[in-house]
Design an enzyme around this catalytic site. Structure first.
Site, short mmCIF file in Angstrom:
data_model
loop_
_atom_site.label_atom_id
_atom_site.label_comp_id
_atom_site.label_asym_id
_atom_site.label_seq_id
_atom_site.Cartn_x
_atom_site.Cartn_y
_atom_site.Cartn_z
N ARG A 144 -5.89 29.77 44.87
CA ARG A 144 -6.20 28.56 44.10
C ARG A 144 -4.98 27.65 43.94
O ARG A 144 -5.09 26.56 43.39
CB ARG A 144 -6.69 28.95 42.70
CG ARG A 144 -8.07 29.56 42.69
CD ARG A 144 -8.48 29.92 41.26
NE ARG A 144 -9.88 30.28 41.21
CZ ARG A 144 -10.83 29.57 40.62
NH1 ARG A 144 -10.55 28.48 39.97
NH2 ARG A 144 -12.08 29.97 40.65
N TYR A 147 -4.71 23.85 44.82
CA TYR A 147 -5.34 22.92 43.86
C TYR A 147 -4.56 22.91 42.55
O TYR A 147 -4.14 21.85 42.07
CB TYR A 147 -6.77 23.38 43.63
CG TYR A 147 -7.60 22.49 42.72
CD1 TYR A 147 -8.01 21.22 43.13
CD2 TYR A 147 -8.02 22.95 41.47
CE1 TYR A 147 -8.80 20.42 42.31
CE2 TYR A 147 -8.81 22.16 40.64
CZ TYR A 147 -9.20 20.89 41.07
OH TYR A 147 -9.99 20.11 40.24
N ASP A 148 -4.33 24.12 41.99
CA ASP A 148 -3.69 24.20 40.67
C ASP A 148 -2.28 23.60 40.70
O ASP A 148 -1.91 22.79 39.86
CB ASP A 148 -3.58 25.67 40.22
CG ASP A 148 -4.91 26.37 40.15
OD1 ASP A 148 -5.93 25.79 40.59
OD2 ASP A 148 -4.97 27.52 39.65
N LYS A 151 -2.27 19.82 41.42
CA LYS A 151 -2.59 19.03 40.22
C LYS A 151 -1.44 19.08 39.21
O LYS A 151 -1.20 18.12 38.49
CB LYS A 151 -3.87 19.56 39.57
CG LYS A 151 -5.14 19.29 40.38
CD LYS A 151 -5.60 17.84 40.21
CE LYS A 151 -6.99 17.63 40.82
NZ LYS A 151 -7.46 16.24 40.67
N VAL A 189 -20.60 26.90 40.35
CA VAL A 189 -21.57 27.82 39.78
C VAL A 189 -22.87 27.12 39.36
O VAL A 189 -23.96 27.65 39.60
CB VAL A 189 -20.93 28.63 38.61
CG1 VAL A 189 -20.64 27.77 37.39
CG2 VAL A 189 -21.79 29.81 38.25
N PRO A 276 -10.31 32.71 36.98
CA PRO A 276 -9.94 32.78 35.57
C PRO A 276 -10.96 33.57 34.74
O PRO A 276 -12.17 33.42 34.92
CB PRO A 276 -9.87 31.32 35.15
CG PRO A 276 -9.57 30.58 36.41
CD PRO A 276 -10.31 31.33 37.48
#
Ligand code: NAD
Ligand code: UDP
Length: 324
Positions: A144, A147-148, A151, A189, A276
């Site tokens: 991830r 992206y994390d 950002k 989701v 997470p």
């Protein structure tokens, strides 16, 4: 001076961007939507194309663009895990080079610029609910991270352009947001569960479904980011935007089954790496500074979203990546 502004929305053809463009066009502003259509399609903004105050440009924000505007909403970035992991290097470039290009544009035009940051900057949080002062727990080399960390770097660039070049910036940290016009194959989701339920397929719950998320309806989100853009210049954020209701993924699956009347079974699939464990925003700051709080509860927002999913033809949607 009239209240009409020239506003650039990057990622404006996407799920959130298209709703934002729609609202800004309805308010009479001159809106320029820039998008490379990686995770979206023109149909999201097709209804705006014949409006005299809307313009659409196919462009990739990792490259500079020269436009004259008063405000920039920087939303361009793949947001669903399957999309941003498809080409992680490109994801990082979009966040970092895209931020540099938009900050440079804002600096040149003396425009205000708002960054769509994310709850993902908190990683797998040890502080719950998450407050803006929490610095996060991100695996910098995980799946991830593109992206994390992208950002996070973008947030750094925003505050440094503000400190060094006096660029008028805003940062919002968006928590899971859903609603009509989510890409049905984005692998997130809400879209997965609704698509699966309506097709009578198994609902794919990752892990044991005990991980939690807080789901914000798109109208609440759009209202918040517009308030942030128009708020006082001395409040640059970052500010959390999200709904405080916290649900396990199993609860979400059960609610989707109930609201769709589906006969689907809930089946367990392996939990992705670095998923997470829990996530819920503390939105005290948004309430105090913006007078904002979410109004739409999950049940009502899901009902609207399900109605929209029933109205679309899945054949009209191209899966942007094989990861859904
Ligand atoms: P989305 O994928 O529907 O929209 C992103 C848009 O950006 C798409 O139209 C895509 O084609 C475009 N794009 C991607 N890379 C680009 C590039 N290099 N140049 C130009 N356009 C590019 O996702 P969304 O949910 O609407 O997310 C919008 C923004 O909000 C993103 O920045 C995302 O990180 C942020 N955000 C969203 C959520 C959420 O739950 N929806 C949560 C946190 C943050
Ligand atoms: N998830 C799931 N089944 C799916 C898609 C996602 O159980 O078909 C889980 C995922 O593992 C995560 C949560 O739902 O725990 C939210 O996933 P999403 O991709 O929507 O966003 P995230 O908050 O993880 O970025």
């Amino acid at each position: 001076m009239s209240g009409i502004k020239r506003i650039l929305v990057t990622g404006g053809a996407g799920f959130l961007g298209s709703h934002l463009c729609e609202r800004l066009v309805a308010e009479g502003h001159d809106v320029i939507c820039v998008d490379n259509f990686f995770t979206s399609q023109k149909s999201n903004v097709a209804h705006l194309l014949d409006q005299r105050n809307f313009e659409l440009i196919r462009h990739d924000i990792t490259h500079p663009i020269f436009l004259e505007v008063d405000e920039v909403y920087n939303l361009a970035c793949p947001a669903a895990p399957g999309h941003y992991q498809y080409n992680p290097i490109k994801t990082m470039k979009t966040s970092v080079m895209g931020a540099i290009n938009m900050l440079g544009l804002a600096k040149r035009c003396r425009a205000k610029v708002l960054q769509a940051s994310t709850s993902e900057i908190y990683g797998d949080p040890e502080v719950h609910p998450q407050v803006e002062s929490y610095r996060g727990s991100v695996n910098p080399i995980g799946l991830r991270a593109c992206y994390d960390e992208g950002k996070r770097a973008a947030e750094t660039l925003f505050v440094d352009y503000h400190r060094m070049n006096k660029v008028n910036v805003r940062i919002v940290r968006i928590f899971n947001t859903y609603g009509p016009r989510m890409h049905p194959y984005d692998g997130r989701v809400v879209s997965n569960f609704i698509r699966q339920a309506l097709a009578g397929e198994d609902i794919t719950m990752f892990g044991d479904g005990s991980q939690t998320r807080s789901f914000c309806y798109r109208d609440d989100l759009v209202e918040a980011i517009i308030r942030m853009m128009n708020g006082p210049d001395d409040f640059i954020g970052p500010v959390n935007i999200g709904n405080q209701g916290e649900f396990t993924i199993r609860e979400l699956a059960e609610l989707v089954i109930e609201l769709t009347g589906a006969k689907s079974r809930i089946v367990s699939r392996p939990l992705p790496a670095d998923d997470p464990t829990r996530r819920r925003p503390d939105v005290t700051l948004a309430r105090e500074k913006l007078g904002w709080q979410p109004k739409v509860n999950l049940r009502d927002g899901l009902a609207e979203t399900i109605k929209w999913f029933r109205s679309i033809r899945l054949d009209d949607y191209r899966a942007p990546t094989p990861n859904y």
